[in-house]
Enzyme design. Structure first.
Site, mmCIF file in Angstrom:
data_model
loop_
_atom_site.group_PDB
_atom_site.id
_atom_site.type_symbol
_atom_site.label_atom_id
_atom_site.label_comp_id
_atom_site.label_asym_id
_atom_site.label_seq_id
_atom_site.Cartn_x
_atom_site.Cartn_y
_atom_site.Cartn_z
ATOM 1 N N GLY A 137 -3.462 -2.864 9.751
ATOM 2 C CA GLY A 137 -3.763 -2.737 11.179
ATOM 3 C C GLY A 137 -3.952 -1.279 11.578
ATOM 4 O O GLY A 137 -4.851 -0.929 12.358
ATOM 5 N N GLU B 183 5.558 -15.784 2.079
ATOM 6 C CA GLU B 183 5.403 -16.347 3.432
ATOM 7 C C GLU B 183 3.956 -16.737 3.767
ATOM 8 O O GLU B 183 3.722 -17.552 4.646
ATOM 9 C CB GLU B 183 5.890 -15.334 4.480
ATOM 10 C CG GLU B 183 5.032 -14.076 4.539
ATOM 11 C CD GLU B 183 5.398 -13.148 5.687
ATOM 12 O OE1 GLU B 183 6.161 -13.530 6.570
ATOM 13 O OE2 GLU B 183 4.899 -11.997 5.670
ATOM 14 N N ARG C 270 8.684 13.688 6.756
ATOM 15 C CA ARG C 270 9.288 14.976 6.337
ATOM 16 C C ARG C 270 8.295 15.797 5.506
ATOM 17 O O ARG C 270 8.120 17.002 5.713
ATOM 18 C CB ARG C 270 10.556 14.671 5.524
ATOM 19 C CG ARG C 270 11.175 15.851 4.794
ATOM 20 C CD ARG C 270 12.389 15.334 4.029
ATOM 21 N NE ARG C 270 13.042 16.354 3.223
ATOM 22 C CZ ARG C 270 12.749 16.588 1.956
ATOM 23 N NH1 ARG C 270 11.783 15.901 1.345
ATOM 24 N NH2 ARG C 270 13.424 17.509 1.285
ATOM 25 N N ALA C 271 7.623 15.101 4.584
ATOM 26 C CA ALA C 271 6.683 15.813 3.704
ATOM 27 C C ALA C 271 5.502 16.373 4.504
ATOM 28 O O ALA C 271 5.060 17.499 4.257
ATOM 29 C CB ALA C 271 6.189 14.866 2.608
ATOM 30 N N VAL C 272 5.002 15.608 5.456
ATOM 31 C CA VAL C 272 3.871 16.080 6.277
ATOM 32 C C VAL C 272 4.312 17.303 7.098
ATOM 33 O O VAL C 272 3.619 18.330 7.141
ATOM 34 C CB VAL C 272 3.368 14.951 7.223
ATOM 35 C CG1 VAL C 272 2.409 15.502 8.268
ATOM 36 C CG2 VAL C 272 2.695 13.843 6.412
ATOM 37 N N ASP D 269 4.161 -4.682 2.064
ATOM 38 C CA ASP D 269 3.313 -5.740 1.494
ATOM 39 C C ASP D 269 2.535 -5.309 0.250
ATOM 40 O O ASP D 269 2.066 -6.160 -0.508
ATOM 41 C CB ASP D 269 2.308 -6.246 2.539
ATOM 42 C CG ASP D 269 2.996 -6.799 3.775
ATOM 43 O OD1 ASP D 269 4.179 -7.163 3.677
ATOM 44 O OD2 ASP D 269 2.345 -6.847 4.840
ATOM 45 N N ARG E 128 21.947 -26.377 -7.471
ATOM 46 C CA ARG E 128 20.988 -26.587 -6.382
ATOM 47 C C ARG E 128 19.643 -25.933 -6.678
ATOM 48 O O ARG E 128 19.555 -25.002 -7.473
ATOM 49 C CB ARG E 128 21.533 -25.962 -5.091
ATOM 50 C CG ARG E 128 22.573 -26.841 -4.431
ATOM 51 C CD ARG E 128 23.191 -26.140 -3.247
ATOM 52 N NE ARG E 128 24.028 -27.067 -2.502
ATOM 53 C CZ ARG E 128 25.000 -26.716 -1.694
ATOM 54 N NH1 ARG E 128 25.280 -25.444 -1.510
ATOM 55 N NH2 ARG E 128 25.692 -27.625 -1.047
ATOM 56 N N HIS F 60 13.381 -9.991 7.771
ATOM 57 C CA HIS F 60 13.331 -8.554 8.029
ATOM 58 C C HIS F 60 14.377 -7.726 7.273
ATOM 59 O O HIS F 60 14.314 -6.492 7.303
ATOM 60 C CB HIS F 60 13.432 -8.279 9.534
ATOM 61 C CG HIS F 60 12.157 -8.629 10.248
ATOM 62 N ND1 HIS F 60 11.867 -9.929 10.605
ATOM 63 C CD2 HIS F 60 11.100 -7.871 10.614
ATOM 64 C CE1 HIS F 60 10.669 -9.959 11.184
ATOM 65 N NE2 HIS F 60 10.184 -8.725 11.205
ATOM 66 N N ARG G 198 15.173 -31.112 -19.109
ATOM 67 C CA ARG G 198 15.825 -30.171 -20.033
ATOM 68 C C ARG G 198 17.247 -29.831 -19.595
ATOM 69 O O ARG G 198 17.873 -28.923 -20.096
ATOM 70 C CB ARG G 198 15.007 -28.865 -20.094
ATOM 71 C CG ARG G 198 13.787 -28.978 -20.962
ATOM 72 C CD ARG G 198 13.142 -27.627 -21.167
ATOM 73 N NE ARG G 198 12.636 -27.082 -19.913
ATOM 74 C CZ ARG G 198 12.895 -25.859 -19.458
ATOM 75 N NH1 ARG G 198 13.671 -25.058 -20.131
ATOM 76 N NH2 ARG G 198 12.375 -25.455 -18.334
HETATM 77 O O1 F6P Z 1 3.384 -5.997 7.188
HETATM 78 C C1 F6P Z 1 4.763 -5.951 7.003
HETATM 79 C C2 F6P Z 1 5.399 -7.240 7.427
HETATM 80 O O2 F6P Z 1 6.790 -7.150 7.197
HETATM 81 C C3 F6P Z 1 4.838 -8.500 6.778
HETATM 82 O O3 F6P Z 1 5.334 -8.719 5.480
HETATM 83 C C4 F6P Z 1 5.258 -9.567 7.766
HETATM 84 O O4 F6P Z 1 4.400 -10.675 7.697
HETATM 85 C C5 F6P Z 1 5.129 -8.846 9.087
HETATM 86 O O5 F6P Z 1 5.190 -7.459 8.810
HETATM 87 C C6 F6P Z 1 6.173 -9.200 10.108
HETATM 88 O O6 F6P Z 1 5.847 -8.566 11.292
HETATM 89 P P1 F6P Z 1 6.840 -8.371 12.521
HETATM 90 O O7 F6P Z 1 7.877 -7.357 12.126
HETATM 91 O O8 F6P Z 1 5.980 -7.887 13.616
HETATM 92 O O9 F6P Z 1 7.475 -9.695 12.762
#
Ligand code: F6P
Length: 327
Positions: free
Chosen positions: A108, A227, A25-27, A132, A167, A257, A216
C-alpha cells in the site's frame, strides 16, 4: 543537473513490522552523517497530509534499534488515495522544504509512492517493511524474520498441548494474500500440513494426509494455515476438515497481531540497518523513485511499479519437502 538534496523526510506506513525502528535509526544517522537535515513524519501519509513533521537528531534515535513497532507511528491513509489528499501532502512537504522522502512500508505504501511521484516532483525511496515478505525485488522484507520466530515459538507451545491431548490444531498465521509466513513457519515447526493461497488444491491433499496419519497412528497434528486462502483462514478450513473427520478432536488458534510486535531478531536489525543506510545513499546517488532491496546479499533497486505488481515466486517444492519431512 539533479537538484541538490538537503532536507529529507522519513516515515513508516501501513502495517508496522519489527525492525522499522532500526531502519529509521539508520536513515537518520546516515542522513545526518552526510550533512542532511532529516525530518520524521508522524503517522505515515496521514501525518504527511496534516504536516506532522519532527526534526530528527542522531542522538534522538538512540535506544530504538531493539524495539518493535515504530516510533514514527503508522497508518493506512484513505485520504492519500485521493488526488486531493496527495496534493495536500505535496503542499505540506513543500512548506517544510523537503527535497525527498524515504518511505518504510509494504504494498500500500509503495502504491501511494508510485502515484505521488508521478503527480509531484518530490522523489521517494522505498524501504520494504512488512511481515508478509510479499514484495518483489528483495529476498526478505523487514519484520518477516521476527514474525516467523514469534509464530514458531507460539506453535512450539501449541505442539506440546496438541501432543498431550492427541488433537489436531489448525493454526492461522498472517501474510495477507501470500503464504511466505505460513510456509517457513510450517517448515520450522515441522507442521503436519501447510495451507497457502499459492496452492489451490490443498484441502483434498490435507484430507489424504490426515487419513494417512490416522492409519499410521500419528495422533496429533499441527496444520499451519495462511490467512489469505480462498476457502478462508484456520476456522473455516478446520470446519471443512471436521465435517470429514468427526472423530478428530480439533482446535483452532489464530496467532494474529502477536506476529507484528516484539523485539526484532538480529536478522531484521541487520537488514533494516542496511536498507536504511542504502536508501540514503540511493538518494544521494540520484537513484530516485525506487525501492531498495537485497537479493542474493546484494543491494538492488526496483521501480515501485515492479515491486508491487510483480509477484515474488514462492517455492512450491518446499511444500513437498515439508510434507516428506513431517512424516
Ligand atoms: O501487511 C501486514 C499485515 O499484518 C497482514 O499480514 C495482515 O493481513 C494485515 O497486515 C492486518 O492488517 P491490520 O493490522 O490493519 O488489521
Amino acid at each position: 543537473m539533479a537538484k541538490k538534496i538537503k532536507n529529507i523526510a522519513v516515515f513508516s506506513s501501513g502495517g508496522d513490522a519489527p525492525g522499522m525502528n532500526a531502519a529509521i535509526r539508520a536513515v537518520v544517522r546516515t542522513g545526518t552523517y552526510y550533512g542532511l537535515n532529516v525530518y520524521g513524519i508522524i503517522g505515515g501519509y496521514e501525518g504527511m497530509i496534516k504536516g506532522k513533521f519532527k526534526k530528527m537528531e542522531k542522538r534522538g534515535v538512540g535506544n530504538i534499534l531493539h524495539r518493535g513497532g515504530t516510533v514514527l507511528k503508522t497508518a493506512r491513509s484513505m485520504e492519500f488515495m485521493t488526488k486531493e489528499g496527495r496534493a495536500k501532502a505535496y503542499k505540506s512537504l513543500k512548506k517544510k522544504k523537503i527535497d525527498a522522502c524515504i518511505a518504510i512500508g509494504g504494498n500500500g505504501t509503495f502504491t501511494g509512492a508510485k502515484v505521488f511521484t508521478k503527480e509531484h516532483n518530490i522523489p521517494f525511496i522505498g524501504i520494504p517493511g512488512t511481515i508478509d515478505n510479499d514484495l518483489y525485488g528483495t529476498d526478505y522484507t523487514i519484520g518477516f524474520d521476527t514474525a516467523l520466530n514469534t509464530a514458531m515459538e507460539a506453535i512450539d507451545r501449541i505442539r506440546d498441548t496438541a501432543d498431550s491431548h492427541n488433537r489436531v490444531f489448525f493454526v492461522e498465521v498472517m501474510g495477507r494474500h501470500s503464504g511466505f509466513l505460513a510456509l517457513d513457519t510450517g517448515i520450522g515447526t515441522g507442521a503436519g500440513g501447510i495451507v497457502i493461497p499459492e496452492k489451490e488444491t490443498q484441502i483434498e491433499d490435507l484430507i489424504q494426509l490426515l487419513k494417512k496419519n490416522a492409519t499410521r497412528k500419528k495422533l496429533f497434528s499441527v496444520i499451519i494455515v495462511s490467512e489469505g486462502n480462498k476457502m478462508g483462514g484456520a476456522p473455516e478450513i478446520a470446519a471443512i476438515i471436521k465435517k470429514r473427520f468427526t472423530n478428530f478432536d480439533t482446535r483452532v488458534t489464530v496467532i494474529g497481531h502477536l506476529q507484528r510486535g516484539g523485539s526484532p531478531t538480529c536478522m531484521d536489525r541487520v537488514l533494516a540497518s542496511r536498507l536504511g543506510f542504502e536508501a540514503v545513499n540511493a538518494l544521494l546517488n540520484n537513484k530516485l523513485n525506487v525501492m531498495v532491496g537485497i537479493t542474493n546479499n546484494e543491494v538492488n533497486y526496483t521501480s515501485f511499479k515492479k515491486a508491487i505488481s510483480k509477484s515474488k515466486p514462492i517455492d512450491l517444492r518446499l511444500l513437498e519437502m515439508a510434507e516428506i519431512l513431517a512424516m
